[in-house]
Design a protein around this motif. Structure first.
Motif, PDB file in Angstrom:
ATOM      1  N   ALA A 117       0.809  -1.222   0.000  1.00 38.76           N
ATOM      2  CA  ALA A 117       0.000   0.000   0.000  1.00 38.76           C
ATOM      3  C   ALA A 117       0.840   1.269   0.000  1.00 38.76           C
ATOM      4  CB  ALA A 117      -0.942  -0.003   1.194  1.00 38.76           C
ATOM      5  N   GLY A 118       2.056   1.208   0.530  1.00 38.75           N
ATOM      6  CA  GLY A 118       2.909   2.380   0.557  1.00 38.75           C
ATOM      7  C   GLY A 118       2.371   3.491   1.434  1.00 38.75           C
ATOM      8  N   THR A 119       2.725   4.722   1.101  1.00 39.02           N
ATOM      9  CA  THR A 119       2.295   5.873   1.884  1.00 39.02           C
ATOM     10  C   THR A 119       1.043   6.501   1.282  1.00 39.02           C
ATOM     11  OG1 THR A 119       3.748   7.309   0.588  1.00 39.02           O
ATOM     12  CG2 THR A 119       4.658   6.343   2.586  1.00 39.02           C
ATOM     13  N   ALA A 120       0.190   6.988   2.132  1.00 43.74           N
ATOM     14  CA  ALA A 120      -1.043   7.685   1.731  1.00 43.74           C
ATOM     15  C   ALA A 120      -1.894   6.819   0.806  1.00 43.74           C
ATOM     16  CB  ALA A 120      -0.691   9.016   1.050  1.00 43.74           C
ATOM     17  N   GLY A 121      -1.824   5.496   0.994  1.00 42.60           N
ATOM     18  CA  GLY A 121      -2.639   4.591   0.206  1.00 42.60           C
ATOM     19  C   GLY A 121      -2.138   4.318  -1.192  1.00 42.60           C
ATOM     20  N   ARG A 122      -1.020   4.909  -1.571  1.00 37.99           N
ATOM     21  CA  ARG A 122      -0.481   4.711  -2.915  1.00 37.99           C
ATOM     22  C   ARG A 122       0.349   3.437  -2.944  1.00 37.99           C
ATOM     23  NH1 ARG A 122       3.250   9.011  -6.344  1.00 37.99           N
ATOM     24  NH2 ARG A 122       3.465   7.718  -8.221  1.00 37.99           N
ATOM     25  N   ARG A 123       0.086   2.581  -3.942  1.00 39.21           N
ATOM     26  CA  ARG A 123       0.809   1.326  -4.049  1.00 39.21           C
ATOM     27  C   ARG A 123       2.241   1.570  -4.504  1.00 39.21           C
ATOM     28  NH1 ARG A 123      -2.637  -2.953  -3.693  1.00 39.21           N
ATOM     29  NH2 ARG A 123      -1.194  -4.416  -4.647  1.00 39.21           N
ATOM     30  N   GLU A 124       3.176   0.921  -3.837  1.00 37.72           N
ATOM     31  CA  GLU A 124       4.587   1.070  -4.164  1.00 37.72           C
ATOM     32  C   GLU A 124       5.140  -0.267  -4.640  1.00 37.72           C
ATOM     33  OE1 GLU A 124       6.609   2.683  -0.825  1.00 37.72           O
ATOM     34  OE2 GLU A 124       5.574   4.615  -0.930  1.00 37.72           O
ATOM     35  N   LEU A 125       5.850  -0.218  -5.752  1.00 38.96           N
ATOM     36  CA  LEU A 125       6.423  -1.411  -6.358  1.00 38.96           C
ATOM     37  C   LEU A 125       7.879  -1.545  -5.957  1.00 38.96           C
ATOM     38  CD1 LEU A 125       5.922  -3.729  -8.441  1.00 38.96           C
ATOM     39  CD2 LEU A 125       6.801  -2.154 -10.187  1.00 38.96           C
ATOM     40  N   ARG A 126       8.252  -2.717  -5.446  1.00 36.61           N
ATOM     41  CA  ARG A 126       9.641  -2.993  -5.135  1.00 36.61           C
ATOM     42  C   ARG A 126       9.853  -4.496  -5.146  1.00 36.61           C
ATOM     43  NH1 ARG A 126       9.978  -4.076   0.551  1.00 36.61           N
ATOM     44  NH2 ARG A 126       7.984  -3.641   1.582  1.00 36.61           N
ATOM     45  N   PHE A 127      11.107  -4.898  -5.405  1.00 39.67           N
ATOM     46  CA  PHE A 127      11.451  -6.307  -5.518  1.00 39.67           C
ATOM     47  C   PHE A 127      12.572  -6.674  -4.557  1.00 39.67           C
ATOM     48  CE2 PHE A 127       9.376  -5.483  -9.534  1.00 39.67           C
ATOM     49  CZ  PHE A 127       8.668  -6.642  -9.776  1.00 39.67           C
ATOM     50  N   THR A 128      12.530  -7.928  -4.077  1.00 39.96           N
ATOM     51  CA  THR A 128      13.565  -8.471  -3.210  1.00 39.96           C
ATOM     52  C   THR A 128      14.101  -9.758  -3.820  1.00 39.96           C
ATOM     53  OG1 THR A 128      12.485  -7.581  -1.229  1.00 39.96           O
ATOM     54  CG2 THR A 128      14.080  -9.366  -0.910  1.00 39.96           C
ATOM     55  N   ASP A 129      15.415  -9.890  -3.885  1.00 42.45           N
ATOM     56  CA  ASP A 129      16.048 -11.096  -4.401  1.00 42.45           C
ATOM     57  C   ASP A 129      15.918 -12.202  -3.350  1.00 42.45           C
ATOM     58  OD1 ASP A 129      17.753 -13.139  -5.268  1.00 42.45           O
ATOM     59  OD2 ASP A 129      19.205 -11.748  -6.129  1.00 42.45           O
ATOM     60  N   VAL A 130      15.165 -13.256  -3.675  1.00 43.83           N
ATOM     61  CA  VAL A 130      14.920 -14.353  -2.730  1.00 43.83           C
ATOM     62  C   VAL A 130      15.477 -15.672  -3.255  1.00 43.83           C
ATOM     63  CG1 VAL A 130      12.888 -13.251  -1.715  1.00 43.83           C
ATOM     64  CG2 VAL A 130      12.617 -14.762  -3.711  1.00 43.83           C
ATOM     65  N   THR A 131      16.420 -15.597  -4.169  1.00 40.89           N
ATOM     66  CA  THR A 131      16.916 -16.791  -4.854  1.00 40.89           C
ATOM     67  C   THR A 131      17.426 -17.847  -3.888  1.00 40.89           C
ATOM     68  OG1 THR A 131      17.587 -15.351  -6.689  1.00 40.89           O
ATOM     69  CG2 THR A 131      18.465 -17.606  -6.661  1.00 40.89           C
ATOM     70  N   GLU A 132      18.272 -17.439  -2.980  1.00 40.89           N
ATOM     71  CA  GLU A 132      18.919 -18.425  -2.112  1.00 40.89           C
ATOM     72  C   GLU A 132      17.898 -19.139  -1.235  1.00 40.89           C
ATOM     73  OE1 GLU A 132      21.885 -19.100  -2.798  1.00 40.89           O
ATOM     74  OE2 GLU A 132      22.156 -17.372  -4.128  1.00 40.89           O
ATOM     75  N   GLY A 133      17.001 -18.392  -0.629  1.00 44.73           N
ATOM     76  CA  GLY A 133      16.011 -19.011   0.233  1.00 44.73           C
ATOM     77  C   GLY A 133      15.014 -19.863  -0.523  1.00 44.73           C
ATOM     78  N   ALA A 134      14.734 -19.485  -1.770  1.00 43.44           N
ATOM     79  CA  ALA A 134      13.753 -20.230  -2.557  1.00 43.44           C
ATOM     80  C   ALA A 134      14.329 -21.486  -3.178  1.00 43.44           C
ATOM     81  CB  ALA A 134      13.173 -19.334  -3.648  1.00 43.44           C
ATOM     82  N   GLY A 135      15.645 -21.531  -3.356  1.00 41.31           N
ATOM     83  CA  GLY A 135      16.272 -22.723  -3.900  1.00 41.31           C
ATOM     84  C   GLY A 135      16.134 -22.887  -5.390  1.00 41.31           C
ATOM     85  N   VAL A 136      16.203 -21.783  -6.132  1.00 44.27           N
ATOM     86  CA  VAL A 136      16.049 -21.865  -7.594  1.00 44.27           C
ATOM     87  C   VAL A 136      17.257 -21.286  -8.327  1.00 44.27           C
ATOM     88  CG1 VAL A 136      13.539 -21.915  -7.662  1.00 44.27           C
ATOM     89  CG2 VAL A 136      14.701 -19.712  -7.525  1.00 44.27           C
ATOM     90  N   GLY A 137      18.413 -21.304  -7.713  1.00 42.13           N
ATOM     91  CA  GLY A 137      19.616 -20.753  -8.336  1.00 42.13           C
ATOM     92  C   GLY A 137      20.232 -21.723  -9.325  1.00 42.13           C
ATOM     93  N   HIS A 138      19.575 -21.928 -10.444  1.00 35.78           N
ATOM     94  CA  HIS A 138      20.000 -22.892 -11.464  1.00 35.78           C
ATOM     95  C   HIS A 138      21.414 -22.576 -11.929  1.00 35.78           C
ATOM     96  CE1 HIS A 138      19.832 -25.729 -14.668  1.00 35.78           C
ATOM     97  NE2 HIS A 138      19.642 -24.852 -15.635  1.00 35.78           N
ATOM     98  N   ASN A 139      22.332 -23.539 -11.765  1.00 34.46           N
ATOM     99  CA  ASN A 139      23.729 -23.352 -12.148  1.00 34.46           C
ATOM    100  C   ASN A 139      24.002 -24.053 -13.475  1.00 34.46           C
ATOM    101  OD1 ASN A 139      25.070 -21.808 -10.018  1.00 34.46           O
ATOM    102  ND2 ASN A 139      24.455 -23.487  -8.687  1.00 34.46           N
ATOM    103  N   ALA A 140      23.875 -23.318 -14.563  1.00 37.53           N
ATOM    104  CA  ALA A 140      24.087 -23.877 -15.901  1.00 37.53           C
ATOM    105  C   ALA A 140      24.032 -22.727 -16.896  1.00 37.53           C
ATOM    106  CB  ALA A 140      23.017 -24.917 -16.228  1.00 37.53           C
TER     107      ALA A 140
END
Length: 581
Positions: A117-140
């Motif tokens: 929701a961000g501030t004042a009800g405005r939606r805020e877009l942001r991304f977090t790198d979750v590769t290691e915890g998710a287990g999808v770091g394909h090595n190839a």
């Protein structure tokens, strides 16, 4: 993508040599040199704004170039948009490349969408790198990615293609994935490019089609030169194409290889892109495969577990002169609003991209010139592409990721002399597609080497955005900031198998207007997987009479009293029966 030299140009493989030549470990620094100074300025007032860096989607593709001219270096890479954690917004998976020598590793990355929701009800877009915890770091040396809920548990899974073994990541539903490739019998050790999940046999679970390219190996690589005798990457014609693979889902977490039994191995080319659609209108899903410099395949489903390649007969396998074209990326959708699925295929510089218009019986007319596509694309080499109604006027427009395959004369001697601009073509609703790239925003003025493209509503504001990957360069997030017109987004839910309704058609009916149709799926483009929801721009006619769904098994339902400007989730069995197809 037939990597022959273009008139007056030296192959772009020398461009890769310019920035990729040197010893191992050089390429990160070289990539920084290549892309320095290409950040997009402010895009106020334009429909698209490039925001990857400011929202935390930070990723740079490594092509693995070391001056050895290994063909896979120039092909990647892919991208997927999918809601892996079930929170209602699109996350991003980016495929990473690597040198093709044994032991080389480079991890693909998963970014979680933290839309809030961000501030004042405005939606805020942001991304977090979750590769290691998710287990999808394909090595190839990664290539592409497909998305689908293969085990029917309601969680979207990932299939990553590579030069070498592929990997199937099962979504555990708790933010993590498990590599189940061996257990599921889902590998293909050859050079795979694109892939697609579809229920071709209508048994309720998702099967997997894997596109394969050529039999390139490091040990048997050819030494090729260009027209002036300089060392160059070979054309794919220097190597043998290898057959695609069709894996049938057995409903117990495993796949069976039915390639030969289904007839898929009878004809094949150097495959790059794949799209799913019902091209002859019989209610069964077909496949269109873009083959590089070899006839493209139109695999018509014969409703008995087998397919027939009707590409040459359909008019969508060769050009008017009877020759195959580059054929990299595919966009499949109803561009002219007549209820049938048309095809847009990206090609090489000089060939022009092509629009194949379907008569509803899998007979296609090459309308690239009449629709205005040929002119704007004549100087471009295209890869990823998608139909998207960017201005929400009810007509599907085109976005195209371009990157040359030969040195561009005007850029000779500069870093990355095969850089090109991406394009946006606007559908006027009268059969014409006009090049509106110049007015699309500074993001479309960037000169880069684009490859994968995935489209979807990343910020859930009702318009379609796009993520574009660049070979040897940074990812781009093109945020759609168009305003004004009304819209509707539809997600399908089934309580049993094929939980996301892959292959279903969604229609929006409005009084006095033809029904708009979209197909549910993540296939198409090049090495990419897009949004599994259907998006509709309603233009100046926002009053919806009903929303129709044709489920993959032929069951039809309708929902009424639907208001626009919202995301609508339709569960199978809750609509009014419309009579099965």
């Amino acid at each position: 993508m037939n990597r022959r030299n273009e008139p007056g140009e030296v192959s772009r493989r020398n461009a890769l040599y310019l920035f990729g030549l040197v010893s191992a470990g050089c390429c990160v620094g070289v990539s920084l040199l290549l892309w320095a100074g290409t950040e997009a300025p402010s895009a106020a007032g334009f429909p698209f704004r490039e925001v990857a860096g400011e929202v935390g989607l930070t990723f740079t593709h490594e092509n693995g170039a070391r001056g050895e001219y290994h063909l896979p270096e120039i092909m990647g890479s892919g991208v997927a948009l999918f809601d892996y954690d079930g929170d209602g917004d699109l996350d991003v998976y980016l495929v990473q490349g690597a040198p093709v020598e044994p032991g080389a590793k480079a991890q693909g990355r998963l970014f979680r969408n933290e839309l809030d929701a961000g501030t004042a009800g405005r939606r805020e877009l942001r991304f977090t790198d979750v590769t290691e915890g998710a287990g999808v770091g394909h090595n190839a040396p990664g290539m592409g990615v497909a998305v689908g809920d293969y085990d029917g548990d309601g969680h979207l899974d990932l299939y990553v293609t590579s030069y070498g073994s592929n990997v199937l990541y099962r979504n555990n539903g708790n933010g993590t994935f498990t590599d189940v490739t061996g257990r599921a019998n889902a590998d293909d050790p050859r050079w795979s490019t694109s892939a697609a999940f579809l229920d071709y046999d209508r048994d309720g679970d998702l099967d997997l089609y894997i596109v394969n390219y050529v039999d390139f190996t490091v040990a048997a690589r050819k030494v090729c030169t260009d027209a002036v005798g300089a060392r160059d990457y070979c054309s794919p014609s220097a190597y043998r194409p290898v057959p695609d693979r069709l894996l049938r889902n057995e409903g117990n977490g495993t796949f069976s290889d039915v390639t030969d039994a289904a007839g898929i191995s009878r004809t094949y080319g150097a495959g790059l892109g794949v799209a799913v659609g019902d091209y002859n209108g019989d209610g069964w899903l077909d496949l269109y495969v873009a083959n590089d410099a070899t006839p493209s395949g139109l695999w018509i489903n014969r409703q008995n577990g087998t397919f027939e390649d009707q590409g040459p007969l359909s008019g969508a396998a060769l050009n008017a002169a009877g020759r195959p074209e580059g054929s990299m990326g595919i966009a499949s959708g109803d561009y002219d609003g007549d209820g049938t699925e048309d095809l847009f295929v990206t090609n090489l510089t000089g060939e022009t991209h092509v629009l194949y218009v379907n008569d509803g019986r899998a007979n296609f007319e090459d309308r690239r010139a009449a629709a205005g596509v040929a002119g704007p694309t004549a100087t471009m080499t295209g890869f990823g592409t998608a139909w998207l109604d960017y201005d929400r006027d009810g007509w599907l427009d085109l976005i195209i990721a371009n990157g040359a395959v030969n040195i561009i004369a005007a850029l000779r001697g500069t870093p990355g002399p095969y850089r090109q601009r991406n394009q946006l073509l606007r559908n006027d609703g009268k059969g014409r597609l006009s090049d509106v790239t110049a007015g699309a925003g500074p993001a479309f003025q960037l000169m880069e080497v684009s490859r994968g493209l995935a489209a979807g509503d990343i910020d859930n504001d009702g318009d379609v955005d796009a993520v574009v990957t660049n070979n040897g360069g940074p990812v781009r997030l093109l945020l759609n900031e168009s305003t004004g017109a009304t819209w509707l987004t539809v997600r399908l839910v089934s309580a049993t198998v094929n939980r996301w309704g892959f292959g279903a058609r969604v229609g929006v009916a409005r009084k006095g207007l033809p029904t708009m149709w979209r197909r549910i799926g993540t296939d198409g483009s090049y090495l990419a997987a897009g949004d599994a929801r259907a998006h509709f721009g309603l233009g100046s006619s926002p009053e919806i009479e009903r929303v129709l769904v044709e489920w993959p098994d032929g069951v039809r339902e309708a929902w009424r009293d639907v208001r626009p400007d919202r995301q609508l989730t339709l569960e199978r069995g809750t609509g009014t029966p419309e009579g099965d197809r």
